[in-house]
Write an enzyme that holds these catalytic residues in place. Structure first.
Site, PDB file in Angstrom:
ATOM      1  CG  ASN A  11     -10.249  -0.990  -5.201  1.00 56.74           C
ATOM      2  OD1 ASN A  11      -9.812  -0.752  -6.316  1.00 56.74           O
ATOM      3  ND2 ASN A  11      -9.634  -0.591  -4.108  1.00 56.74           N
ATOM      4  NE  ARG A  13      -4.853   1.073  -7.720  1.00 56.48           N
ATOM      5  CZ  ARG A  13      -4.286   1.945  -6.890  1.00 56.48           C
ATOM      6  NH1 ARG A  13      -4.956   2.999  -6.493  1.00 56.48           N
ATOM      7  NH2 ARG A  13      -3.058   1.763  -6.470  1.00 56.48           N
ATOM      8  CB  CYS A  14      -8.905  -4.891  -4.273  1.00 57.08           C
ATOM      9  SG  CYS A  14      -9.014  -6.167  -3.007  1.00 57.08           S
ATOM     10  CB  SER A  15      -5.637  -9.468  -5.839  1.00 57.79           C
ATOM     11  OG  SER A  15      -5.427  -9.605  -4.447  1.00 57.79           O
TER      12      SER A  15
END
Length: 119
Positions: A11, A13-15
């Site tokens: 994902n 958007r996930c750090s």
């Protein structure tokens, strides 16, 4: 070159997911990147990942803190219901999950993906 043997359910958007992908590439691995929110894994793929993780418990890859988890009333759900929910709602799948051969890890923290590089 993409490593046919290494896959990351990612994902962007996930750090943590970005960090795991960066660690892989820094270590010379160019994994197959699957944006699992766009290409939701099937129930069979979820079972396969669980097997590679060494468990049959879907809670090992379930984001129980997600609002969707509460909306669906999954707190007391059994394994079969959880698998169905994960397949239908990929936002509930923990990220990232990296698979290499017959092994897998949930990359939380991201450094866990390095375990796959050293058998």
């Amino acid at each position: 070159m993409t490593e046919p043997n290494v896959t990351i359910w990612h994902n962007p958007r996930c750090s943590k997911s970005r960090g795991a992908l960066a660690l892989l590439t820094e270590n010379g691995v160019d994994p197959q990147v699957v944006r699992y929110l766009d290409e939701a894994p099937s129930r069979d793929e979820l079972v396969s990942v669980l097997r590679r993780l060494g468990t049959d418990d879907p809670r090992a890859i379930t984001r129980t803190g997600e609002a969707r988890f509460r909306e669906l009333g999954l707190a007391d759900a059994g394994p079969e219901q959880l698998l169905d929910a994960l397949a239908a709602n990929p936002v509930l799948i923990e990220r990232p999950i990296v698979q290499a051969g017959d092994r897998a890890v949930v990359g939380r923290p991201p450094e866990r993906v390095l375990d796959l590089l050293n058998p």
